[in-house]
Write a protein that holds these residues in place. Structure first.
Motif, mmCIF file in Angstrom:
data_model
loop_
_atom_site.group_PDB
_atom_site.id
_atom_site.type_symbol
_atom_site.label_atom_id
_atom_site.label_comp_id
_atom_site.label_asym_id
_atom_site.label_seq_id
_atom_site.Cartn_x
_atom_site.Cartn_y
_atom_site.Cartn_z
ATOM 1 N N LEU A 217 52.768 41.809 40.664
ATOM 2 C CA LEU A 217 52.550 40.658 40.042
ATOM 3 C C LEU A 217 51.024 40.130 40.281
ATOM 4 O O LEU A 217 50.573 39.894 41.276
ATOM 5 C CB LEU A 217 53.149 39.435 40.606
ATOM 6 N N PRO A 218 50.354 40.526 39.360
ATOM 7 C CA PRO A 218 48.648 40.180 39.399
ATOM 8 C C PRO A 218 48.385 38.919 39.058
ATOM 9 O O PRO A 218 47.299 38.742 38.224
ATOM 10 C CB PRO A 218 48.100 41.342 38.518
ATOM 11 N N SER A 219 48.871 37.803 39.459
ATOM 12 C CA SER A 219 48.750 36.447 39.175
ATOM 13 C C SER A 219 47.544 35.973 39.701
ATOM 14 O O SER A 219 46.794 36.470 40.711
ATOM 15 C CB SER A 219 49.971 35.663 39.628
ATOM 16 N N TYR A 220 46.924 35.209 39.102
ATOM 17 C CA TYR A 220 45.703 34.314 39.539
ATOM 18 C C TYR A 220 45.880 33.322 40.541
ATOM 19 O O TYR A 220 45.059 33.077 41.321
ATOM 20 C CB TYR A 220 44.987 33.673 38.255
ATOM 21 N N THR A 240 50.445 42.734 44.614
ATOM 22 C CA THR A 240 50.259 41.332 44.358
ATOM 23 C C THR A 240 48.801 41.247 44.623
ATOM 24 O O THR A 240 47.953 41.911 44.983
ATOM 25 C CB THR A 240 51.123 40.571 44.485
ATOM 26 N N THR A 241 48.216 39.998 44.452
ATOM 27 C CA THR A 241 46.918 39.712 44.429
ATOM 28 C C THR A 241 46.554 38.764 45.492
ATOM 29 O O THR A 241 47.217 38.256 46.345
ATOM 30 C CB THR A 241 46.086 38.905 43.338
ATOM 31 N N CYS A 246 50.264 34.205 46.957
ATOM 32 C CA CYS A 246 50.770 35.588 46.763
ATOM 33 C C CYS A 246 50.155 36.480 48.038
ATOM 34 O O CYS A 246 51.087 37.352 48.624
ATOM 35 C CB CYS A 246 49.924 36.204 45.736
ATOM 36 N N ASP A 247 49.204 36.133 48.788
ATOM 37 C CA ASP A 247 48.603 37.136 49.728
ATOM 38 C C ASP A 247 49.374 37.082 51.105
ATOM 39 O O ASP A 247 49.563 37.873 51.928
ATOM 40 C CB ASP A 247 47.078 36.765 50.145
ATOM 41 N N ALA A 248 50.289 35.779 51.060
ATOM 42 C CA ALA A 248 51.132 35.671 52.418
ATOM 43 C C ALA A 248 52.385 36.559 52.156
ATOM 44 O O ALA A 248 53.026 36.980 53.118
ATOM 45 C CB ALA A 248 51.684 34.162 52.576
ATOM 46 N N PRO A 260 42.252 42.519 44.560
ATOM 47 C CA PRO A 260 41.504 41.336 43.925
ATOM 48 C C PRO A 260 42.103 40.841 42.681
ATOM 49 O O PRO A 260 42.456 41.554 41.837
ATOM 50 C CB PRO A 260 39.857 41.678 43.693
ATOM 51 N N VAL A 261 41.989 39.305 42.488
ATOM 52 C CA VAL A 261 42.519 38.729 41.162
ATOM 53 C C VAL A 261 41.567 39.358 39.990
ATOM 54 O O VAL A 261 40.310 39.638 40.209
ATOM 55 C CB VAL A 261 42.312 37.304 41.318
ATOM 56 N N ARG A 262 42.305 39.413 38.879
ATOM 57 C CA ARG A 262 41.433 40.019 37.660
ATOM 58 C C ARG A 262 40.857 41.342 37.856
ATOM 59 O O ARG A 262 39.987 41.640 37.067
ATOM 60 C CB ARG A 262 40.538 39.013 37.157
#
Length: 330
Positions: A217-220, A240-241, A246-248, A260-262
Motif C-alpha cells: 500500500l504505497p499510500s500518501y 508501505t510508505t 502507515c509507518d507504525a 518513501p511516498v511517491r
C-alpha cells in the motif's frame, strides 16, 4: 440526529468521520447526552495540503465547522501522531482531550487461514485465473491517486521488466466517480499487462489476501489502513510508505519494508526483494501476524477504547469492571 438522541436518551455517543463529528457533536450536547466521543480516523479536508480551489474551499468550511464542534466533544481518538499533533497545534482540541489508539482492531481468528470460506476462495481464484508460478502482490484500496495506485502500477512494470514472469501485481478496489483523484476504468485497463491486473470491487477481502503472497500500500497518508492490518493478520509480508498512519505498521526488515511516498522505484525494489526470496516472505509474514496479534488485535483496541476514550472503567471503579447495562447503552 437530535430526535434520535432525544428518543434514545443515550449516556454516551461515539462519532465517526467529519460530517458526523460536526453534526453529531452539536446535536448530542443539545439533546443532553452526557458524554460525546469522536474518532478522527483521517483528518482529510482539515489539512492545508490538498491541491485545487474546490478542495481548499471545502477545507476552509470544514475547519470552521470543526472549530464549532470540537469544544463540545469530551475526548477525541486519533490513529496516528500526525493527525493528533496537527489538530492540537491548530487549537482544535487540547492535548489532554486526545487518545492515541492505532487502528480500529482486527480479529486474528477471523483473519486467518483456518477461517477462509472455500466458496469465496474459489471465486477469488477464478477471478485471478491462472497465475502460473508468479508471486501475487496485492493492493487493496480505492483506485485513487492518493492511495499510490500510479506508483503501484509503475512498480509492476519495473518488476516485470527485471523479473519477467515472476510477479503479478493485482489491485483490488473500485474507482470513485465523484473523486477528482480517481483513475478511470479505461486508464486502469490500459495499464494492464502481464504483470499487472485491475481486479475491481471485492467484498471477500479476506480470501483475496489469502491468495496473495505480498501486500503493498504505497499510500500518501492514512489514519491507520485497515487493509494492511488484515494483511498482517493473514501473515503476509507488507510494503508501505513512510507516511502518517502507515509507518507504525512496519518494523523495517522484520515484518516488511517502508519506502518513501511517491517513489515507485523504491517500491519496486522493496517488493522485488520479497518476490525472489520465498523464505524471506515466510519469515516476514510470521512476524506480521505476531505484530498484529500483540499490537492491533480488536481485543486490545476495544479494551483501550472502553477504558481511555469512554472512561467507563474509571466511572465504575476500575478498567476491568464490566459496564452496567445503562452505562453501556450507546
Amino acid at each position: 440526529l437530535w430526535r434520535l438522541f432525544m428518543t434514545g436518551r443515550y449516556d454516551l455517543v461515539h462519532l465517526f468521520q467529519n460530517k458526523v463529528i460536526v453534526y453529531g457533536a452539536m446535536t448530542a450536547k443539545l439533546a443532553g447526552v452526557r458524554r460525546v466521543c469522536a474518532s478522527s480516523t483521517g483528518i482529510g479536508y482539515i489539512t492545508n495540503d490538498i491541491p485545487g480551489l474546490k478542495n481548499r474551499i471545502v477545507a476552509f468550511i470544514t475547519r470552521a465547522l470543526y472549530r464549532l464542534s470540537m469544544p463540545r466533544i469530551d475526548k477525541v481518538l486519533f490513529q496516528n501522531e500526525y493527525d493528533r499533533d496537527h489538530l492540537v497545534a491548530a487549537s482544535f482540541v487540547s492535548q489532554e482531550r486526545t487518545v492515541l489508539i492505532r487502528g480500529s482492531g482486527v480479529n486474528p481468528d477471523e483473519f486467518s487461514d483456518s477461517a477462509i470460506d472455500p466458496r469465496a476462495s474459489a471465486i477469488i481464484e477464478k477471478r485471478l485465473g491462472d497465475t502460473g508460478q508468479r508471486v501475487v502482490v496485492a493492493m487493496v484500496a480505492r483506485a485513487v491517486l492518493t492511495k499510490g495506485v500510479a506508483e503501484f502500477i509503475d512498480a509492476a512494470r519495473q518488476v516485470e521488466k527485471r523479473q519477467p514472469g515472476r510477479a503479478l501485481f493485482v489491485l483490488w478496489g473500485d474507482v470513485e466517480d465523484d473523486n477528482p483523484e480517481t483513475l478511470t476504468p479505461a486508464a486502469l485497463r490500459a495499464s494492464e499487462h502481464a504483470g499487472f491486473r485491475w481486479m475491481g470491487w471485492c467484498d471477500t477481502i479476506r480470501e483475496a489476501l489469502h491468495a496473495a503472497d505480498i501486500v503493498a500500500l504505497p499510500s500518501y497518508r492514512e489514519g491507520t489502513p485497515r487493509s494492511m492490518l488484515e494483511a498482517m493478520a493473514m501473515a503476509k509480508p507488507i510494503v508501505t510508505t513512510h507516511a502518517p498512519g502507515c509507518d507504525a505498521l512496519v518494523d523495517e526488515g522484520h515484518n516488511g519494508f517502508l519506502v518513501p511516498v511517491r517513489d515507485a522505484d523504491a517500491l519496486a525494489t522493496a517488493v522485488e526483494k520479497l518476490v525472489v526470496d520465498a523464505d524471506l516472505r515466510r519469515q516476514l509474514g510470521i512476524a506480521s501476524r505476531e505484530k498484529c496479534r500483540t499490537e492491533f488485535s480488536d481485543e486490545i483496541v476495544v479494551r483501550r477504547i472502553i477504558a481511555e476514550l469512554y472512561e467507563i472503567g474509571a466511572e465504575l471503579g476500575g478498567t476491568d469492571a464490566q459496564p452496567a447495562p445503562e452505562t453501556a447503552r450507546a
